[in-house]
Design a protein around this motif. Structure first.
Motif, PDB file in Angstrom:
ATOM      1  N   TRP A 153       0.845  -1.205   0.000  1.00 42.13           N
ATOM      2  CA  TRP A 153       0.000   0.000   0.000  1.00 42.13           C
ATOM      3  C   TRP A 153       0.878   1.252   0.000  1.00 42.13           C
ATOM      4  CZ3 TRP A 153      -5.534   0.168   0.471  1.00 42.13           C
ATOM      5  CH2 TRP A 153      -6.129  -1.101   0.427  1.00 42.13           C
ATOM      6  N   ILE A 154       0.468   2.211  -0.815  1.00 48.32           N
ATOM      7  CA  ILE A 154       1.193   3.491  -0.938  1.00 48.32           C
ATOM      8  C   ILE A 154       0.599   4.459   0.080  1.00 48.32           C
ATOM      9  CG2 ILE A 154       1.816   5.345  -2.551  1.00 48.32           C
ATOM     10  CD1 ILE A 154       2.550   2.636  -3.684  1.00 48.32           C
ATOM     11  N   ILE A 155       1.434   5.022   0.966  1.00 46.99           N
ATOM     12  CA  ILE A 155       0.816   5.881   1.991  1.00 46.99           C
ATOM     13  C   ILE A 155       1.321   7.313   2.076  1.00 46.99           C
ATOM     14  CG2 ILE A 155       0.106   4.048   3.551  1.00 46.99           C
ATOM     15  CD1 ILE A 155       2.716   4.904   5.207  1.00 46.99           C
ATOM     16  N   ASP A 156       2.432   7.649   1.484  1.00 46.99           N
ATOM     17  CA  ASP A 156       2.928   8.994   1.759  1.00 46.99           C
ATOM     18  C   ASP A 156       3.612   9.579   0.537  1.00 46.99           C
ATOM     19  OD1 ASP A 156       3.780  11.331   2.880  1.00 46.99           O
ATOM     20  OD2 ASP A 156       4.566  10.435   4.706  1.00 46.99           O
ATOM     21  N   ASN A 157       2.970  10.589  -0.046  1.00 49.61           N
ATOM     22  CA  ASN A 157       3.533  11.251  -1.232  1.00 49.61           C
ATOM     23  C   ASN A 157       3.807  12.720  -0.954  1.00 49.61           C
ATOM     24  OD1 ASN A 157       2.827   8.838  -2.949  1.00 49.61           O
ATOM     25  ND2 ASN A 157       0.792   9.459  -2.303  1.00 49.61           N
ATOM     26  N   GLY A 158       3.872  13.076   0.330  1.00 48.26           N
ATOM     27  CA  GLY A 158       3.940  14.494   0.714  1.00 48.26           C
ATOM     28  C   GLY A 158       5.188  15.228   0.272  1.00 48.26           C
ATOM     29  N   ALA A 159       6.260  14.480  -0.050  1.00 51.69           N
ATOM     30  CA  ALA A 159       7.515  15.140  -0.464  1.00 51.69           C
ATOM     31  C   ALA A 159       7.635  15.272  -1.986  1.00 51.69           C
ATOM     32  CB  ALA A 159       8.711  14.352   0.076  1.00 51.69           C
ATOM     33  N   SER A 160       6.552  14.979  -2.704  1.00 53.08           N
ATOM     34  CA  SER A 160       6.564  15.086  -4.170  1.00 53.08           C
ATOM     35  C   SER A 160       6.385  16.542  -4.615  1.00 53.08           C
ATOM     36  CB  SER A 160       5.425  14.246  -4.752  1.00 53.08           C
ATOM     37  OG  SER A 160       5.384  12.981  -4.149  1.00 53.08           O
ATOM     38  N   PHE A 161       6.550  16.745  -5.915  1.00 49.40           N
ATOM     39  CA  PHE A 161       6.309  18.069  -6.531  1.00 49.40           C
ATOM     40  C   PHE A 161       7.078  19.178  -5.809  1.00 49.40           C
ATOM     41  CE2 PHE A 161       2.350  15.586  -7.093  1.00 49.40           C
ATOM     42  CZ  PHE A 161       2.339  15.501  -8.477  1.00 49.40           C
ATOM     43  N   TYR A 162       8.347  18.900  -5.475  1.00 50.00           N
ATOM     44  CA  TYR A 162       9.051  19.891  -4.648  1.00 50.00           C
ATOM     45  C   TYR A 162       9.245  21.221  -5.358  1.00 50.00           C
ATOM     46  CZ  TYR A 162      12.954  17.603  -7.108  1.00 50.00           C
ATOM     47  OH  TYR A 162      13.755  17.054  -8.068  1.00 50.00           O
ATOM     48  N   PHE A 163       9.025  21.278  -6.676  1.00 50.56           N
ATOM     49  CA  PHE A 163       9.115  22.561  -7.392  1.00 50.56           C
ATOM     50  C   PHE A 163       8.124  23.581  -6.831  1.00 50.56           C
ATOM     51  CE2 PHE A 163       5.842  20.202  -9.709  1.00 50.56           C
ATOM     52  CZ  PHE A 163       4.837  21.150  -9.826  1.00 50.56           C
ATOM     53  N   HIS A 164       7.020  23.117  -6.199  1.00 49.33           N
ATOM     54  CA  HIS A 164       5.988  24.076  -5.769  1.00 49.33           C
ATOM     55  C   HIS A 164       6.381  24.882  -4.542  1.00 49.33           C
ATOM     56  CE1 HIS A 164       3.553  20.741  -3.382  1.00 49.33           C
ATOM     57  NE2 HIS A 164       4.743  20.918  -2.885  1.00 49.33           N
ATOM     58  N   HIS A 165       7.556  24.593  -3.985  1.00 51.53           N
ATOM     59  CA  HIS A 165       8.021  25.426  -2.871  1.00 51.53           C
ATOM     60  C   HIS A 165       8.676  26.714  -3.373  1.00 51.53           C
ATOM     61  CE1 HIS A 165       6.851  22.488   0.076  1.00 51.53           C
ATOM     62  NE2 HIS A 165       7.476  21.553  -0.602  1.00 51.53           N
ATOM     63  N   ASN A 166       8.832  26.818  -4.694  1.00 54.47           N
ATOM     64  CA  ASN A 166       9.353  28.068  -5.270  1.00 54.47           C
ATOM     65  C   ASN A 166       8.727  28.282  -6.646  1.00 54.47           C
ATOM     66  OD1 ASN A 166      10.728  30.280  -6.147  1.00 54.47           O
ATOM     67  ND2 ASN A 166      12.772  29.378  -6.043  1.00 54.47           N
ATOM     68  N   TRP A 167       7.596  28.965  -6.657  1.00 56.87           N
ATOM     69  CA  TRP A 167       6.876  29.144  -7.923  1.00 56.87           C
ATOM     70  C   TRP A 167       7.645  29.995  -8.928  1.00 56.87           C
ATOM     71  CZ3 TRP A 167       3.645  25.732  -9.265  1.00 56.87           C
ATOM     72  CH2 TRP A 167       2.781  25.135  -8.354  1.00 56.87           C
ATOM     73  N   ALA A 168       8.600  30.781  -8.454  1.00 57.90           N
ATOM     74  CA  ALA A 168       9.359  31.634  -9.386  1.00 57.90           C
ATOM     75  C   ALA A 168      10.159  30.806 -10.391  1.00 57.90           C
ATOM     76  CB  ALA A 168      10.288  32.564  -8.609  1.00 57.90           C
ATOM     77  N   THR A 169      10.540  29.597 -10.004  1.00 59.75           N
ATOM     78  CA  THR A 169      11.407  28.800 -10.889  1.00 59.75           C
ATOM     79  C   THR A 169      10.754  27.486 -11.340  1.00 59.75           C
ATOM     80  OG1 THR A 169      12.391  27.684  -8.971  1.00 59.75           O
ATOM     81  CG2 THR A 169      13.499  29.680  -9.752  1.00 59.75           C
ATOM     82  N   TRP A 170       9.462  27.323 -11.118  1.00 59.68           N
ATOM     83  CA  TRP A 170       8.843  26.007 -11.337  1.00 59.68           C
ATOM     84  C   TRP A 170       8.992  25.506 -12.764  1.00 59.68           C
ATOM     85  CZ3 TRP A 170       4.857  24.198 -14.379  1.00 59.68           C
ATOM     86  CH2 TRP A 170       4.109  25.163 -15.076  1.00 59.68           C
ATOM     87  N   GLU A 171       8.983  26.431 -13.742  1.00 59.99           N
ATOM     88  CA  GLU A 171       9.035  25.984 -15.142  1.00 59.99           C
ATOM     89  C   GLU A 171      10.368  25.329 -15.511  1.00 59.99           C
ATOM     90  OE1 GLU A 171       6.435  28.582 -17.974  1.00 59.99           O
ATOM     91  OE2 GLU A 171       7.049  29.857 -16.310  1.00 59.99           O
ATOM     92  N   ASN A 172      11.412  25.608 -14.725  1.00 59.85           N
ATOM     93  CA  ASN A 172      12.700  24.939 -14.963  1.00 59.85           C
ATOM     94  C   ASN A 172      12.590  23.425 -14.795  1.00 59.85           C
ATOM     95  OD1 ASN A 172      13.596  27.543 -15.088  1.00 59.85           O
ATOM     96  ND2 ASN A 172      14.672  27.532 -13.129  1.00 59.85           N
ATOM     97  N   HIS A 173      11.569  22.986 -14.048  1.00 64.02           N
ATOM     98  CA  HIS A 173      11.436  21.558 -13.746  1.00 64.02           C
ATOM     99  C   HIS A 173      10.691  20.777 -14.834  1.00 64.02           C
ATOM    100  CE1 HIS A 173      12.806  21.829  -9.468  1.00 64.02           C
ATOM    101  NE2 HIS A 173      12.461  23.093  -9.660  1.00 64.02           N
TER     102      HIS A 173
END
Length: 259
Positions: A153-173
């Motif tokens: 069972w998959i239970i924890d994906n909270g550390a994904s999409f780390y680009f969203h902690h800095n929207w100024a540079t998200w497109e680099n990802h």
């Protein structure tokens, strides 16, 4: 894929904190009579961790992986008033409103790469999923997987999409691969990456992605000082996921090479 239908429940009892989780999730009882693991909006990574948890969980479900039911959980301000532990008191105070809950799997055990069993197709699907959502936290040190009723069972994906902690540079990802897949706990068992990739391509498309993102609560997208509006943030998640989906062959090759 079924239309996503996320239930909303109310927390009626705070039972115990889960101290092995960095963000102090808790076991709570809801007004539907069930127990849930509550992920708090007031925890360290805030509402963004809930968004990652939600998108990752619903994508995992869409590709046929086992995920505890996700629910939106209303928490009122009465719980912080009766909590003696100051750290938990603050967490409850800052988490009044809509949080995320996962159905509590009673007597599940943490996945152990040395003894737990998992079939290679399931392992391969999890590896590709985590490449798509850039999940940096599914390692031998912290597997974020459970074994329950002899299933993974998959239970924890909270550390994904780390680009969203800095929207100024998200497109680099958008064009980046995911080299950290080399540390993935299931990589040694992921021997069917091509088959898993074909299965994922059949069920994940732009419409599925749109629907998952549309179900993110508006309230979770509102953060002080954010440079993007909620509408722009939704569009960014959609663009990111579609970009990763178009790169799936590249991500699979990267995982195969790392293996």
């Amino acid at each position: 894929m079924n239309t996503i239908d996320i239930r909303t429940v109310n927390v009626v009892q705070y039972l115990q904190p889960l101290r092995e989780g960095g963000s102090l999730p808790a076991i709570v009882k809801a007004d539907d009579g069930f127990l849930y693991v509550l992920k708090f909006r007031g925890a360290g990574q805030g509402k963004k961790a809930l968004i990652s948890e939600f998108i990752g969980g619903e994508l995992a479900r869409a590709i046929g992986l086992k995920v505890p039911e996700l629910v939106f959980m209303n928490l009122d301000d009465s719980f912080s008033k009766t909590e003696p532990d100051e750290e938990i008191q603050d967490l409850l105070k800052f988490s009044v409103g809509l949080n995320l809950g996962l159905h509590f799997l009673s007597s599940a055990i943490t996945y152990d790469p040395l003894v737990s069993k998992v079939d290679s197709l399931t392992a391969s699907k999890v590896v590709i999923l985590d490449s798509l959502i850039s999940n940096i936290d599914r390692t031998a040190k912290n597997t974020n997987l459970l074994n329950w009723n002899n299933e993974l069972w998959i239970i924890d994906n909270g550390a994904s999409f780390y680009f969203h902690h800095n929207w100024a540079t998200w497109e680099n990802h958008l064009t980046r691969t995911f080299p950290l897949i080399k540390d993935h706990v299931l990589l040694p068992k992921a021997t069917q990456l091509q088959e898993a990739s074909s299965a994922i391509k059949k069920v994940i498309n732009a419409a599925v992605i749109d629907e998952i993102i549309a179900n993110i609560p508006e309230d979770w997208l509102l953060n002080e000082g954010e440079i993007l509006s909620p509408k722009e943030i939704r569009a960014a998640y959609i663009q990111f996921l579609n970009a990763k989906l178009s790169m799936i062959d590249q991500l699979v090759k990267e995982a195969e090479d790392a293996r």
